[in-house]
Design an enzyme around this catalytic site. Structure first.
Site, PDB file in Angstrom:
ATOM      1  CD  GLU A 180      -5.102   2.824  -5.070  1.00 46.49           C
ATOM      2  OE1 GLU A 180      -5.204   4.056  -5.191  1.00 46.49           O
ATOM      3  OE2 GLU A 180      -4.419   2.309  -4.167  1.00 46.49           O
ATOM      4  CB  SER A 217      -0.909   0.013   1.240  1.00 46.35           C
ATOM      5  OG  SER A 217      -0.123   0.016   2.430  1.00 46.35           O
ATOM      6  CG  ASN A 273      -3.281   4.521   1.380  1.00 49.77           C
ATOM      7  OD1 ASN A 273      -4.340   4.532   1.999  1.00 49.77           O
ATOM      8  ND2 ASN A 273      -2.533   3.435   1.282  1.00 49.77           N
ATOM      9  CG  HIS A 328      -3.352  -1.040  -2.778  1.00 52.40           C
ATOM     10  ND1 HIS A 328      -3.772   0.236  -2.478  1.00 52.40           N
ATOM     11  CD2 HIS A 328      -3.238  -1.683  -1.591  1.00 52.40           C
ATOM     12  CE1 HIS A 328      -3.906   0.351  -1.174  1.00 52.40           C
ATOM     13  NE2 HIS A 328      -3.591  -0.795  -0.624  1.00 52.40           N
TER      14      HIS A 328
END
Length: 282
Positions: A151, A118, A189, A139
């Site tokens: 992702e 991540s 993120n 991800h």
């Protein structure tokens, strides 16, 4: 693509990825050197599939078929026949590099290698192999069988063919696909971490209480969870780790961890998994 390997399948994310791939019709090989953790991971997957049967989301036949597609190995060369191998080990760069180097030596030359990291640099992992053009990020979000997003992360070395194969694989799992470049935090993120850290800073300076901060977001923006609840769910140690990685690479102040977060991690208040974070859990 018919056969998928998962390194680190005894962790929460790894087990979820194994379950998801098996439910989607892939043969899946989980790799772990720990027989006891392997046994527990397989039992957890069977339990989760059983819950889906109880909720009438799948049939008992679907459960049996998914379980029949899952096998485990304690040797890396047990992944040699896989078309795609997804690494989902702990977030340790040196460990992940050693995994990719080993995979490069045992996997077929045309096999794609992916990481579920991540926050770590994927190009660094790719360069531990002789096939950086066949390495990308996949991800997943927790829990992998339920969360709709994937992702797909392209490094500067990832070929267009590898990217398209990764996207097609994600679509075959029923995921919503977004493509991100190999930068700290990718898309989700990069947006999420500053939001969570700002909520912690707000609490730390006494601007509002933790319940009021969360209520403001839930009632004011119609979010299902407030930022401090999300932080507890992720794990405050995981949040601190990701923030530190993103700050180290970017040096942007928005990723600098607040003192309160560091103190809570030091105290062992990690959120749901420890029973105490911004809230207490029984």
């Amino acid at each position: 693509m018919k056969k998928v390997g998962v390194v680190g399948f005894t962790g929460v994310m790894g087990a979820g990825i194994v379950q998801l791939c098996a439910q989607s019709g892939y043969e899946v090989v989980g790799y772990s050197r720990d027989p006891e953790r392997t046994r527990k991971a397989l039992a957890v997957i069977e339990k989760h599939l059983g819950r889906l049967v109880d909720k009438e989301k799948i049939t008992a036949e679907d459960k049996a078929a998914a379980l029949s597609r899952i096998s485990a190995t304690d040797e890396m060369n047990g992944l040699a026949a896989c078309d795609l191998v997804i690494e989902s080990a702990v977030e340790d760069m040196n460990l992940k590099k050693s995994v990719f180097t080993e995979l490069d030596g045992v996997c077929r030359p045309d096999a794609i290698l992916a990481t579920n990291t991540s926050s770590l640099s994927i190009i660094d992992l790719a360069m531990a192999t002789r096939r950086p053009n066949q390495v990308l990020g996949l991800h997943f979000f927790n829990p992998a069988p339920l969360m709709p997003l994937l992702e797909v992360v392209k490094t500067i070395a990832t070929s267009d063919e590898t990217l398209e194969a990764g996207k097609a694989f994600g679509e075959s799992l029923g995921k919503t696909i977004i493509v991100a470049r190999d930068a700290p935090g990718y898309i989700v993120n990069t947006l999420l971490i500053p939001y969570l850290l700002n909520a912690i800073r707000m609490l730390d300076r006494g601007q509002a209480g933790h319940e009021d901060i969360d209520t403001a977001i839930k009632a004011g923006l119609n979010y299902p969870m407030g930022p401090l609840q999300v932080a507890d769910y992720i794990g405050l140690d995981s949040l601190l780790f990701i923030a530190n990685i993103m700050y180290e690479e970017s040096k942007e102040p928005q990723y600098a961890a607040p003192p309160l977060l560091k103190k809570m991690v030091t105290a062992g208040w990690l959120g749901r998994k420890s029973g105490k974070g911004f809230y207490e859990y029984r």
